[in-house]
Design an enzyme around this catalytic site. Structure first.
Site, PDB file in Angstrom:
ATOM      1  N   ASP A 307       0.863  -1.174   0.000  1.00  0.00           N
ATOM      2  CA  ASP A 307       0.000   0.000   0.000  1.00  0.00           C
ATOM      3  C   ASP A 307       0.907   1.235   0.000  1.00  0.00           C
ATOM      4  O   ASP A 307       2.128   1.152   0.186  1.00  0.00           O
ATOM      5  CB  ASP A 307      -0.973   0.000   1.188  1.00  0.00           C
TER       6      ASP A 307
HETATM    7  C1  BGC Z   1      -5.083   3.222   0.158  1.00  0.00           C
HETATM    8  C2  BGC Z   1      -5.260   2.179  -0.910  1.00  0.00           C
HETATM    9  C3  BGC Z   1      -5.168   2.821  -2.276  1.00  0.00           C
HETATM   10  C4  BGC Z   1      -3.825   3.526  -2.390  1.00  0.00           C
HETATM   11  C5  BGC Z   1      -3.573   4.153  -3.736  1.00  0.00           C
HETATM   12  C6  BGC Z   1      -3.855   4.077  -0.072  1.00  0.00           C
HETATM   13  O1  BGC Z   1      -3.828   5.146   0.780  1.00  0.00           O
HETATM   14  O2  BGC Z   1      -5.002   2.585   1.417  1.00  0.00           O
HETATM   15  O3  BGC Z   1      -6.495   1.531  -0.743  1.00  0.00           O
HETATM   16  O4  BGC Z   1      -5.332   1.847  -3.274  1.00  0.00           O
HETATM   17  O5  BGC Z   1      -3.768   4.520  -1.402  1.00  0.00           O
HETATM   18  O6  BGC Z   1      -4.335   5.262  -3.954  1.00  0.00           O
END
Ligand code: BGC
Length: 767
Positions: A307
């Site tokens: 993530d």
């Molecule tokens: C979130 C993810 C997301 C990623 C990319 C993160 O902050 O937890 O779910 O896919 O950002 O935007």
């Protein structure tokens, strides 16, 4: 766990040269053409790996925000900091292999051209994006759609989102979120399928199938699905986003892992690691999760993306000393692609040179990424999805808008109705009161980045389109979402007094749920509650239209309203969908995927909690020395599975074809449903079980199946389910299905708190 059809064993292929011995087994199972293609891909990928420098390898494991097609989106902390000139240089020298959250076919082609024609090895870029509930066409938020209890619908909206995403030059979506969410304080409930394991599994499968399609990942309309966040992210202590998770292995395996497993069994070929610390080891540096379970137990053969900066956060967790250490730990644990931090690119060359990470591990990660690019067909057509003509045709099509309205209608849940709904489209004066009456900013809901802002149907617009008399609708704001408006209440009370019925559009705005939007109380903001009290005091019938991204605590005039519809964030067609239900064009058919508690303080709450050694009798107002709170029972005000229709459905007695289920046998469990009302409805029959005595204590009830049944006015239908031993099983603390002979309670009923069980005995083990 739900059973899914066996899939070809691709792990052996992605395992690379070392796994070639195992390739034969997979080759037998899969169609000859597909296997030949995979073998050819593998040759191509191995040949590339043999030619790559260590920087180029690290580049393929590096994922950065797309600065070319950037539009301010406020979904991640560092949005907008990418520099197009720098990223162009990096694409050219092969030090970035993947970009995310830039969308658009024409620009996609330009960016891809740099990679394919100007970099030394010409490896195509992978374009990813958070396509969560639609792209230009915005569908209901995933939690709302879960209320439809409809796998086919979830598949169709995911398919439509995939068509729009793939036609906009995207290859991978960061969805579905399959985190089982049992604490409504946590803001990201809105992105998932709610509190129940089974419903999460069913919808995980449907959404993966919808995103990826059924023609293979190389199909121009396929989006690689990325179930997230692996794992137990939703169980953050006290519902605070990013917080630590601490749980038993039995709970992890029995509740939080099954939807991931289901998503992989449905073919998802990538997964996103989670931010949280799990029992002392952060998920993004956790070899037990990312390698032992994911690879060794489950044979997952895609790639793991961290993530957003999650591997860098190992430092703040106190699990890595510095960036180099964080990259080492994450890589060795099993992260294949680093999102946004740049740490893999920065440190892999040195880590390998000094022997802290074996080259074989880097090659393995590169192989996984490149094999996925090959599976997506990018080596054959790097410009897939980069056709502006097709993008214009597909994105935001009329057909997709129609689907958004259908999905909206099916997601609405009628909690109560004391004879007031549906309203008449004519001859009834309606006062639409509250911050969401005329509002268009809060119809999409969170995680909508590219929605068509010209297509946001407000409640007012939907009502006006549905109502026959022009002058029958008056719209008054009355209050802001979390602040009173000068004169707001007075204007609202006046409008109410002059109308036949009040429709109160109140609740949370889009920013109150979603990432980092945890709440201590899950109530309606005080100024709106004051508005509701004042309006209700006029004595006019009140219909509440709740806007929400989580279950909420309802109190006072809101709780006591004559009718309550949960309308969530329904996407671009919201106003029409709500009007369809309010004015009776459609009977409501949604069911709660999350329990609405009596009090916020009951969180975390899920209907399938354990019974305890001192169970409370919820029928009693007070009771000493049992497991309960002083202020409320352990029930929900509106439980999981609850939802009314405009009909009057009654359930007959539940019948079993046999009182004993033989170890390898099956029994039918059935019930007669009658719709005594005067219009057609859709009823969702839910099958729950309770295992009376087991080697691992079991919840008081557990959903194991459901079916939607259409009943004409006055119609009676028998609904039957088949039960086999597997359906009675639970997942044990080591992740295996387990079941012991003995008595089970079985319900066929309308919610997690309704119905009387019958007793089914599972006979002795077959010898
Ligand atoms: C979130 C993810 C997301 C990623 C990319 C993160 O902050 O937890 O779910 O896919 O950002 O935007």
């Amino acid at each position: 766990m739900i059973a899914h059809p066996a899939r070809p064993d691709r792990r052996s292929i992605l395992a690379g040269a070392a796994g070639l011995a195992a390739l034969g087994a997979g080759m037998v199972a899969a169609p000859r053409g597909a296997m030949a293609k995979q073998a050819a891909d593998l040759d191509r990928v191995e040949a590339l790996i043999a030619r790559m420098t260590i920087q180029e390898k690290a580049g393929q494991l590096n994922l950065l925000g797309d600065p070319f097609r950037f539009r301010p989106m406020n979904v991640n902390p560092l949005d907008g900091q990418g520099d197009p000139a720098r990223i162009t240089r990096m694409i050219r020298d092969g030090t970035v292999g993947n970009l995310f959250n830039g969308v658009g076919a024409e620009a996609g082609r330009r960016i891809q051209t740099i990679a394919v024609e100007e970099s030394r090895l010409g490896i195509p870029l992978l374009f990813a994006a958070d396509i969560i509930h639609g792209l230009k066409t915005v569908f209901p938020v995933p939690l709302a759609e879960a209320a439809a209890f409809d796998a086919d619908l979830a598949r169709r909206t995911a398919r439509a989102a995939a068509l729009e995403g793939a036609a906009s030059g995207i290859h991978q979506t960061y969805g579905p979120m399959v985190d089982v969410a049992r604490d409504q304080r946590w803001g990201r409930n809105v992105e998932g399928a709610g509190e129940d394991v089974w419903l999460n599994e069913v919808l995980a499968v449907a959404r993966v199938q919808g995103f990826q399609g059924d023609k293979g990942l190389a199909d121009r309309d396929a989006l690689l699905a990325t179930p997230k966040h692996f794992a137990a992210y939703s169980a953050a202590v006290a519902g605070m986003d990013y917080n630590t998770t601490d749980m038993s292995e039995a709970t992890l395996r029995g509740v939080f892992l099954p939807p991931f497993r289901a998503a992989f069994d449905a073919g998802a070929l990538s997964v996103m690691s989670a931010f949280n610390d799990l029992n002392g080891v952060p998920a993004s540096g956790n070899p037990w999760l990312l390698t032992d379970i994911l690879r060794d137990e489950w044979d997952f053969d895609g790639f793991v993306v961290s993530d957003y900066t999650a591997e860098q956060e190992l430092i703040a967790h106190g699990f890595a000393a510095d960036g180099r250490d964080a990259a080492r730990i994450a890589l060795l644990a099993g992260i294949d692609m680093s999102m946004m931090s740049g740490l893999f690119l920065e440190h892999i060359p040195d880590l390998v040179e000094k022997g802290d990470v074996p080259m074989a591990r880097v090659d393995q990660a590169v192989r996984r990424v490149l094999m996925t690019k090959a599976a997506l067909g990018l080596f054959d057509d790097p410009y897939r999805g980069c056709d502006p003509e097709r993008e214009r045709l597909v994105v935001g099509s009329r057909e997709h808008r129609g689907l958004a309205r259908e999905a909206g209608v099916k997601s609405i849940v009628l909690l109560k109705n004391e004879g007031v709904l549906p309203l008449n489209p004519s001859g009834q004066k309606v006062a639409l009161i509250g911050p969401f009456g005329a509002d268009v900013d809060n119809v999409f809901g969170p995680w909508t980045i590219w929605g068509d802002e010209t297509r946001r149907v407000s409640l007012e617009a939907g009502f006006r389109a549905a109502m026959e008399g022009e002058g029958d609708l008056v719209v008054v704001k009355g209050s802001d979402v979390d602040a009173a408006l000068p004169g707001g209440i007075e204007a609202a009370v006046l409008a109410a007094a002059q109308s036949d019925v009040v429709v109160l559009a109140i609740g949370e705005d889009s920013r109150m749920s979603g990432e980092a939007q945890s709440r201590t109380e899950i109530d309606i903001p005080a100024p709106q509650r004051a508005l509701a009290e004042a309006v209700a005091a006029t004595g006019k019938p009140v219909v509440v239209l709740l806007r929400n991204g989580r279950a909420m605590e309802l109190s006072g005039a809101v709780k006591d309203a004559d009718a309550i519809l949960v309308t969530w964030f329904l996407g671009g067609e919201m106003g029409h969908a709500v009007a369809d239900v309010v004015f009776g064009l459609a009977s409501p058919s949604g069911r709660l995927p999350v329990s609405f508690p009596h009090r916020s303080g009951q969180q975390p709450f899920s209907y399938d909690h354990k019974v305890t050694g001192r169970p409370a009798d919820n029928a009693l107002a007070s009771q000493e020395f049992v497991a309960r709170y002083r202020e409320t029972t352990n029930t929900a005000l509106y439980p999981f599975g609850h939802g009314l229709t405009y009909g009057a459905v009654t359930y007959g007695e539940v019948a079993l074809s046999e009182a004993t289920l033989d170890w390898d046998g099956e029994v039918a469990v059935s019930v007669d449903l009658t719709n005594a009302g005067d219009r057609e409805v859709v009823e969702t029959v839910q099958l729950y079980i309770h295992d009376r005595v087991a080697d691992l204590t079991q919840p008081g009830r557990r959903l194991r199946d459901f079916r939607k049944v259409t009943l004409a006015a006055g119609e009676t239908k028998t609904v039957a389910f088949t039960l086999r031993r597997e359906r009675l099983a639970y997942v044990d603390a080591r992740g295996r299905p387990a079941v012991q002979p003995g008595a089970f309670h079985v319900w066929l009923t309308s919610s997690a708190q309704a119905g009387e069980p019958v007793i089914l005995t599972l006979g002795p083990r077959a010898t």
